[in-house]
Write a protein that holds these residues in place. Structure first.
Motif, PDB file in Angstrom:
ATOM      1  N   PRO A 195       0.827  -1.213   0.000  1.00 23.83           N
ATOM      2  CA  PRO A 195       0.000   0.000   0.000  1.00 23.83           C
ATOM      3  C   PRO A 195       0.856   1.256   0.000  1.00 23.83           C
ATOM      4  O   PRO A 195       1.871   1.329   0.705  1.00 23.83           O
ATOM      5  N   ARG A 198       1.091   7.797   2.986  1.00 28.68           N
ATOM      6  CA  ARG A 198       0.242   8.990   2.965  1.00 28.68           C
ATOM      7  C   ARG A 198       0.811  10.013   1.974  1.00 28.68           C
ATOM      8  O   ARG A 198       1.994  10.321   1.991  1.00 28.68           O
ATOM      9  N   THR A 201       0.835   8.070  -4.425  1.00 26.67           N
ATOM     10  CA  THR A 201      -0.126   7.448  -5.345  1.00 26.67           C
ATOM     11  C   THR A 201       0.472   6.155  -5.860  1.00 26.67           C
ATOM     12  O   THR A 201       1.660   6.083  -6.174  1.00 26.67           O
ATOM     13  N   ARG A 231     -12.594  -7.457   1.968  1.00 28.85           N
ATOM     14  CA  ARG A 231     -11.212  -7.534   2.403  1.00 28.85           C
ATOM     15  C   ARG A 231     -10.520  -8.757   1.841  1.00 28.85           C
ATOM     16  O   ARG A 231      -9.350  -8.963   2.093  1.00 28.85           O
ATOM     17  N   ALA A 243      -9.341   2.420  -6.433  1.00 29.07           N
ATOM     18  CA  ALA A 243      -9.269   3.712  -5.763  1.00 29.07           C
ATOM     19  C   ALA A 243      -9.827   3.640  -4.346  1.00 29.07           C
ATOM     20  O   ALA A 243      -9.350   4.337  -3.443  1.00 29.07           O
ATOM     21  N   ALA A 244     -10.852   2.783  -4.135  1.00 29.25           N
ATOM     22  CA  ALA A 244     -11.472   2.688  -2.821  1.00 29.25           C
ATOM     23  C   ALA A 244     -10.676   1.827  -1.854  1.00 29.25           C
ATOM     24  O   ALA A 244     -10.873   1.903  -0.642  1.00 29.25           O
ATOM     25  N   ALA A 245      -9.785   0.991  -2.378  1.00 29.37           N
ATOM     26  CA  ALA A 245      -9.025   0.089  -1.516  1.00 29.37           C
ATOM     27  C   ALA A 245      -7.940   0.870  -0.775  1.00 29.37           C
ATOM     28  O   ALA A 245      -7.134   1.567  -1.385  1.00 29.37           O
ATOM     29  N   THR A 246      -7.929   0.775   0.525  1.00 24.30           N
ATOM     30  CA  THR A 246      -6.909   1.450   1.350  1.00 24.30           C
ATOM     31  C   THR A 246      -6.210   0.402   2.205  1.00 24.30           C
ATOM     32  O   THR A 246      -6.842  -0.501   2.752  1.00 24.30           O
ATOM     33  N   GLY A 247      -4.917   0.560   2.320  1.00 19.59           N
ATOM     34  CA  GLY A 247      -4.143  -0.349   3.148  1.00 19.59           C
ATOM     35  C   GLY A 247      -3.974  -1.734   2.572  1.00 19.59           C
ATOM     36  O   GLY A 247      -3.660  -2.671   3.303  1.00 19.59           O
ATOM     37  N   ARG A 248      -4.187  -1.876   1.280  1.00 25.05           N
ATOM     38  CA  ARG A 248      -4.077  -3.201   0.662  1.00 25.05           C
ATOM     39  C   ARG A 248      -3.069  -3.143  -0.481  1.00 25.05           C
ATOM     40  O   ARG A 248      -3.011  -2.181  -1.239  1.00 25.05           O
ATOM     41  N   THR A 250      -1.308  -4.463  -4.081  1.00 22.97           N
ATOM     42  CA  THR A 250      -1.830  -4.763  -5.405  1.00 22.97           C
ATOM     43  C   THR A 250      -0.820  -5.606  -6.177  1.00 22.97           C
ATOM     44  O   THR A 250       0.351  -5.688  -5.826  1.00 22.97           O
TER      45      THR A 250
END
Length: 629
Positions: A195, A198, A201, A231, A243-248, A250
């Protein structure tokens, strides 16, 4: 569909065809492999029955479970057995015996029984496979003069489970290295990305292939197979889901390029004298000290006697080897230097004997197997040099990754390859004390356990973790339930270490099943314990693709167009996995950076990234299947 085999690949392939593709399957297995579970009507030489579907391929919740394949038990796949199994009227036949000779003989018989049969053959010998494809396709044309096997989708496909699974196994052993799938001339690379921080991108590369599950700290863990909801693992997500996935993490497609034939790995130490392999570090330090002492004595003799430097050095050497006259009546300085030279000569004798013994031992083993260098670190310890281990070793050396192998059988398939590549090999049972230490597992970067025994792989992994708790471990495990239990236990015991489990049949079965369905599968990429397939599809006849834009043809979780073949239909290569012809126009190849608004035409041919179920749905046969007898 008819599947003939004698190991787990045959059963997993039969389950794949029945559950994922909804095909009627007849499974031919040796008589002594297992008793029938439900005896039905009698048949020639053997018994018919049903076997349950593989647990690893169970149908999702809410979907009806597929009926198991029909089983024929026979010792050999001869003409009578193949006729009894219905090869004459079958659409495809897979011969996946472990014995190459048995597969070749059965393929020749099957082609004579049914010239239009689609043949998928498991062969370890690559050269034999290339010749066999041409031979069987030519035999089909001779039997049916008007038949073109490739146009009628009855061509012969030769695959190797070792070649199919080796890239994923090799890539799993290296942290931070791209996943690699190579099918002859086509190279696919997928990168696991953690991920973004902060304000950062994520770079999607050419496209995002998957969103990793909530177990992002170990993206290759098998626990995600039992996780559900948002999850859990998501294959081929759309842009909104990414775009909606946070902390995951790819998995992104990074690059695709054509490569030539695999080149032999550079020989280690070929450019310089392998002094380190001949003499130990302590011996080299001892020799260095002796040389320094001799030099000091020669300089002292030159300064005290006033002789020529070369003569002073010569006299010093004579004193060291005790072949000079005693310095009786000579000046005191000369007498002291002679005594010191004699003392240095006494120290030199055991050093020379030790050097001779070490060099002799190194030369004796140089023609057999190399030993791991004493200062080696950051390498991969590869357990098992069978047909799978040999292919994985070749992949690792192509990536220029240092490897130390451990094999109990000196006559194993991969031992000759290791000798040719000058890869160190430790001969011994991995469960014996001291074997893994000899492979320098305490300094290793990863352990890749690829023996044929699940318990041996687990024992070696547990022992290695006891030596190095944060060691990266990749195990070859067949049973998914067992792999899940092992992963959970090791994760609790060593939360900061990475554990991966891979099944060769799990990685190879989708490619074999895809070839039986008449598609050219270019490769597969393992994402956690699921698989993404890369296949070539003609747009014509597929309403999900024809007349749609690249964006409209994308179905999240099922398939995605990632490349377009720009060659004209008459100039296209029948097999995109093959190497391009010499002098071919480089512009007439695959385009990977596709415009989202490009409209797919019937004459187009595309490369898809797809899940197994998505590919089955995309290329499903028209009409309802005939009822089972």
């Amino acid at each position: 569909m008819v599947v003939c085999g004698d190991d787990g690949l045959a059963r997993r392939l039969a389950a794949e065809l029945g559950e994922v593709y909804g095909e009627r399957v007849t499974l031919v297995v040796p008589t002594a492999s297992e008793p029938p579970l439900a005896v039905g009507r009698p048949a020639w030489r053997g018994r018919w029955g049903r076997v349950p579907s593989a647990r690893a391929l169970r149908a999702p919740a809410g979907e009806p479970a597929a009926e198991g394949p029909q089983v024929v038990e026979a010792a050999e796949p001869d003409e009578e057995v193949l006729s009894a199994a219905g090869v004459a009227g079958a659409a495809a036949l897979a011969l996946v015996y472990e014995d190459d000779d048995r597969n070749v003989r059965a393929a020749l018989v099957a082609r004579r029984l049914n010239p239009t049969l689609r043949l998928v053959i498991r062969l370890y010998n690559r050269k034999l496979g290339q010749h066999l494809e041409d031979l069987l396709d030519q035999a089909a044309i001779v039997a049916e003069p008007g038949l073109d096997p490739r146009e009628r989708d009855s061509a012969t496909t030769v695959l190797s489970d070792a070649d199919t699974a080796a890239p994923a196994l090799a890539a799993s052993a290296v942290a931070g290295t791209s996943k690699v799938v190579q099918a002859d001339g086509l190279l696919l690379r997928a990168v696991e990305r953690m991920p973004p921080g902060r304000g950062e991108t994520a770079d999607p590369g050419l496209c995002t292939l998957a969103l990793l599950s909530a177990t992002a700290t170990d993206p290759a863990g098998s626990e995600s197979s039992v996780l559900g909801g948002e999850r859990g693992l998501q294959l081929l997500p759309d842009d909104r889901a990414v775009a909606a996935a946070t902390g995951r993490g790819t998995v992104a497609l990074e690059a695709v390029a054509h490569t030539g034939p695999a080149q032999a790995a550079p020989r280690l130490g070929a450019a310089s004298l392998p002094v380190a392999s001949l003499f130990s570090r302590r011996l080299r330090w001892s020799l260095g000290g002796i040389v320094a002492a001799v030099t000091a004595l020669a300089v002292a003799s030159w300064l005290t006697t006033g002789d020529h430097p070369l003569h002073a050095a010569y006299i010093t050497l004579l004193d060291i080897f005790a072949i000079n006259d005693p310095a009786v009546g000579a000046p005191a300085q000369r007498q002291v230097l002679q005594i010191l030279a004699g003392f240095v000569g006494l120290l030199l004798l055991p050093v020379l004997v030790a050097a001779a013994l070490e060099a002799l031992g190194a030369f004796r083993t140089a023609t057999v197997l190399r030993r791991p260098p004493r200062g080696l670190s950051g390498h991969v310890v590869l357990l098992g040099l069978g047909k799978i281990g040999a292919r994985v070793l070749a992949r690792l050396r192509e990536l220029e990754i240092p490897v130390v192998c451990v094999e109990s059988d000196p006559q194993a398939r991969g031992v000759a390859l290791a000798r040719r590549l000058r890869v160190p090999v430790v001969v011994g049972d991995v469960t014996d004390e001291g074997v893994l230490e000899a492979a320098r597992v305490h300094r290793a970067h990863a352990l890749l356990a690829l023996t044929s025994s699940d318990t041996t792989n687990l024992e070696a992994a547990l022992y290695a973790r006891g030596v190095t708790p944060d060691l990266r471990v990749v195990m070859r495990l067949y049973e998914d339930d067992f792999a899940t239990a092992v992963y959970r236990t090791l994760r609790v015991a060593h939360p900061d270490a990475l554990t991966r489990s891979r099944s060769v049949t799990h990685l190879a079965a989708p490619a074999f099943a895809g070839a039986m369905m008449g598609r050219q599968i270019l490769g597969a990429i393992a994402v956690e314990r699921r698989v993404l397939l890369f296949a070539v599809v003609d747009v014509a006849g597929h309403p999900q693709l024809e007349g749609r834009t690249i964006t409209e043809s994308f179905r999240p979780g099922a398939w995605r167009v990632i490349a377009l073949d720009t060659a004209s239909p008459e100039d296209r290569r029948p097999d995109l996995a093959s190497l391009p012809r010499e002098g071919a126009d480089p512009s007439q190849g695959l385009v990977w950076d596709l415009h989202p608004g490009y409209i797919l035409k019937p004459e187009d041919r595309v490369v898809l990234a797809a899940t197994r179920r998505g590919l089955a749905e995309l290329r499903a046969r028209t009409g309802a299947p005939a009822a089972r007898p």
